[in-house]
Design a protein around this motif. Sequence first.
Motif, PDB file in Angstrom:
ATOM      1  N   TYR A  57      28.903  14.471  98.173  1.00 42.03           N
ATOM      2  CA  TYR A  57      28.428  15.717  97.574  1.00 42.03           C
ATOM      3  C   TYR A  57      27.959  15.476  96.139  1.00 42.03           C
ATOM      4  O   TYR A  57      26.867  15.890  95.754  1.00 42.03           O
ATOM      5  N   TRP A  58      28.766  14.780  95.366  1.00 36.06           N
ATOM      6  CA  TRP A  58      28.399  14.558  93.967  1.00 36.06           C
ATOM      7  C   TRP A  58      27.219  13.603  93.832  1.00 36.06           C
ATOM      8  O   TRP A  58      26.405  13.752  92.933  1.00 36.06           O
ATOM      9  N   HIS A  59      27.092  12.657  94.741  1.00 33.62           N
ATOM     10  CA  HIS A  59      25.927  11.770  94.705  1.00 33.62           C
ATOM     11  C   HIS A  59      24.669  12.484  95.184  1.00 33.62           C
ATOM     12  O   HIS A  59      23.560  12.074  94.851  1.00 33.62           O
ATOM     13  N   SER A  60      24.842  13.551  95.961  1.00 35.29           N
ATOM     14  CA  SER A  60      23.705  14.344  96.425  1.00 35.29           C
ATOM     15  C   SER A  60      23.186  15.269  95.333  1.00 35.29           C
ATOM     16  O   SER A  60      22.057  15.733  95.395  1.00 35.29           O
ATOM     17  N   ARG A  61      24.030  15.546  94.351  1.00 35.76           N
ATOM     18  CA  ARG A  61      23.592  16.366  93.217  1.00 35.76           C
ATOM     19  C   ARG A  61      22.856  15.453  92.255  1.00 35.76           C
ATOM     20  O   ARG A  61      23.452  14.671  91.544  1.00 35.76           O
ATOM     21  N   ARG A  62      21.546  15.576  92.248  1.00 37.03           N
ATOM     22  CA  ARG A  62      20.720  14.640  91.518  1.00 37.03           C
ATOM     23  C   ARG A  62      20.344  15.127  90.133  1.00 37.03           C
ATOM     24  O   ARG A  62      19.830  14.368  89.334  1.00 37.03           O
ATOM     25  N   GLY A  63      20.538  16.396  89.852  1.00 37.18           N
ATOM     26  CA  GLY A  63      20.092  16.919  88.575  1.00 37.18           C
ATOM     27  C   GLY A  63      18.629  17.322  88.615  1.00 37.18           C
ATOM     28  O   GLY A  63      18.081  17.789  87.634  1.00 37.18           O
ATOM     29  N   MET A  64      18.015  17.115  89.756  1.00 38.44           N
ATOM     30  CA  MET A  64      16.643  17.572  89.971  1.00 38.44           C
ATOM     31  C   MET A  64      16.747  18.645  91.046  1.00 38.44           C
ATOM     32  O   MET A  64      17.111  18.363  92.192  1.00 38.44           O
ATOM     33  N   TRP A  65      16.456  19.861  90.673  1.00 38.69           N
ATOM     34  CA  TRP A  65      16.662  21.021  91.525  1.00 38.69           C
ATOM     35  C   TRP A  65      16.060  20.835  92.909  1.00 38.69           C
ATOM     36  O   TRP A  65      16.678  21.160  93.920  1.00 38.69           O
ATOM     37  N   GLU A  66      14.844  20.311  92.984  1.00 43.04           N
ATOM     38  CA  GLU A  66      14.161  20.130  94.269  1.00 43.04           C
ATOM     39  C   GLU A  66      14.954  19.201  95.196  1.00 43.04           C
ATOM     40  O   GLU A  66      15.037  19.457  96.398  1.00 43.04           O
ATOM     41  N   ASP A 104      22.975   6.786 111.173  1.00 35.94           N
ATOM     42  CA  ASP A 104      22.266   7.756 110.339  1.00 35.94           C
ATOM     43  C   ASP A 104      23.109   8.163 109.128  1.00 35.94           C
ATOM     44  O   ASP A 104      22.576   8.399 108.045  1.00 35.94           O
ATOM     45  N   GLN A 105      24.423   8.246 109.299  1.00 36.86           N
ATOM     46  CA  GLN A 105      25.296   8.514 108.157  1.00 36.86           C
ATOM     47  C   GLN A 105      25.175   7.377 107.144  1.00 36.86           C
ATOM     48  O   GLN A 105      25.083   7.629 105.936  1.00 36.86           O
ATOM     49  N   ALA A 106      25.149   6.149 107.624  1.00 40.29           N
ATOM     50  CA  ALA A 106      24.992   4.996 106.730  1.00 40.29           C
ATOM     51  C   ALA A 106      23.640   5.047 106.022  1.00 40.29           C
ATOM     52  O   ALA A 106      23.545   4.734 104.831  1.00 40.29           O
ATOM     53  N   ALA A 107      22.607   5.451 106.741  1.00 47.66           N
ATOM     54  CA  ALA A 107      21.278   5.560 106.138  1.00 47.66           C
ATOM     55  C   ALA A 107      21.265   6.636 105.054  1.00 47.66           C
ATOM     56  O   ALA A 107      20.636   6.456 104.000  1.00 47.66           O
ATOM     57  N   PHE A 108      21.967   7.737 105.278  1.00 50.62           N
ATOM     58  CA  PHE A 108      22.056   8.795 104.262  1.00 50.62           C
ATOM     59  C   PHE A 108      22.775   8.280 103.023  1.00 50.62           C
ATOM     60  O   PHE A 108      22.323   8.496 101.900  1.00 50.62           O
ATOM     61  N   ARG A 109      23.887   7.590 103.234  1.00 52.50           N
ATOM     62  CA  ARG A 109      24.628   7.037 102.082  1.00 52.50           C
ATOM     63  C   ARG A 109      23.759   6.052 101.312  1.00 52.50           C
ATOM     64  O   ARG A 109      23.737   6.065 100.077  1.00 52.50           O
ATOM     65  N   GLU A 115      21.468   5.925  97.035  1.00 51.54           N
ATOM     66  CA  GLU A 115      21.406   4.855  96.037  1.00 51.54           C
ATOM     67  C   GLU A 115      20.010   4.719  95.428  1.00 51.54           C
ATOM     68  O   GLU A 115      19.824   3.997  94.457  1.00 51.54           O
ATOM     69  N   GLU A 116      19.024   5.381  96.020  1.00 52.72           N
ATOM     70  CA  GLU A 116      17.642   5.274  95.554  1.00 52.72           C
ATOM     71  C   GLU A 116      17.429   6.036  94.246  1.00 52.72           C
ATOM     72  O   GLU A 116      18.189   6.938  93.906  1.00 52.72           O
ATOM     73  N   GLU A 117      16.373   5.681  93.558  1.00 47.32           N
ATOM     74  CA  GLU A 117      15.994   6.345  92.312  1.00 47.32           C
ATOM     75  C   GLU A 117      15.444   7.739  92.606  1.00 47.32           C
ATOM     76  O   GLU A 117      14.795   7.954  93.633  1.00 47.32           O
ATOM     77  N   ASP A 118      15.678   8.659  91.682  1.00 50.97           N
ATOM     78  CA  ASP A 118      15.226  10.037  91.869  1.00 50.97           C
ATOM     79  C   ASP A 118      13.716  10.135  92.089  1.00 50.97           C
ATOM     80  O   ASP A 118      13.266  10.916  92.923  1.00 50.97           O
ATOM     81  N   GLN A 119      12.936   9.358  91.357  1.00 50.35           N
ATOM     82  CA  GLN A 119      11.483   9.471  91.503  1.00 50.35           C
ATOM     83  C   GLN A 119      11.034   9.035  92.898  1.00 50.35           C
ATOM     84  O   GLN A 119      10.094   9.611  93.457  1.00 50.35           O
ATOM     85  N   ASP A 120      11.708   8.059  93.493  1.00 47.24           N
ATOM     86  CA  ASP A 120      11.388   7.657  94.865  1.00 47.24           C
ATOM     87  C   ASP A 120      11.799   8.747  95.843  1.00 47.24           C
ATOM     88  O   ASP A 120      11.033   9.110  96.748  1.00 47.24           O
ATOM     89  N   LEU A 121      13.010   9.267  95.667  1.00 47.83           N
ATOM     90  CA  LEU A 121      13.476  10.349  96.539  1.00 47.83           C
ATOM     91  C   LEU A 121      12.534  11.545  96.470  1.00 47.83           C
ATOM     92  O   LEU A 121      12.186  12.130  97.498  1.00 47.83           O
ATOM     93  N   PHE A 122      12.126  11.891  95.274  1.00 47.74           N
ATOM     94  CA  PHE A 122      11.240  13.039  95.097  1.00 47.74           C
ATOM     95  C   PHE A 122       9.915  12.812  95.833  1.00 47.74           C
ATOM     96  O   PHE A 122       9.438  13.700  96.549  1.00 47.74           O
ATOM     97  N   ALA A 123       9.328  11.655  95.681  1.00 48.44           N
ATOM     98  CA  ALA A 123       8.057  11.354  96.356  1.00 48.44           C
ATOM     99  C   ALA A 123       8.219  11.436  97.868  1.00 48.44           C
ATOM    100  O   ALA A 123       7.350  11.965  98.568  1.00 48.44           O
ATOM    101  N   TRP A 124       9.323  10.938  98.381  1.00 49.37           N
ATOM    102  CA  TRP A 124       9.553  10.954  99.825  1.00 49.37           C
ATOM    103  C   TRP A 124       9.817  12.372 100.331  1.00 49.37           C
ATOM    104  O   TRP A 124       9.262  12.788 101.331  1.00 49.37           O
TER     105      TRP A 124
END
Length: 97
Positions: A16-25, A45-50, A54-63
């Motif tokens: 939960y805390w790792h899912s809170r990225r500080g970027m609202w989107e 799939d749980q392992a893939a989510f975990r 670990e990825e950078e916010d800018q990569d997550l945002f683009a995806w």
Amino acid sequence: MNDDSSAAAAQRKRLYWHSRRGMWELDLLLIPFLEARYDDLEASDQAAFRALLEEEDQDLFAWMMRREWPEDPERRRIVQMIVEHAESTDNDSRRAL
């Protein structure tokens, strides 16, 4: 409470805390997916989510905004699952109006 339960609860809090990225989107996509779908995912799939967390916010945002897709097939699969979940819950909300 047994050890399995407390270990699972501790892992869930970490996720939960790792899912809170500080970027609202990202928060609006990751946290609801974690809460609604994570427990029902296959172990891979749980392992893939975990790993995704670990990825950078800018990569997550683009995806997550579909500007590009991850090259790794497992990562692409979990990103698509998250995006599809967000779209389905958004459509459910619109139908309720």
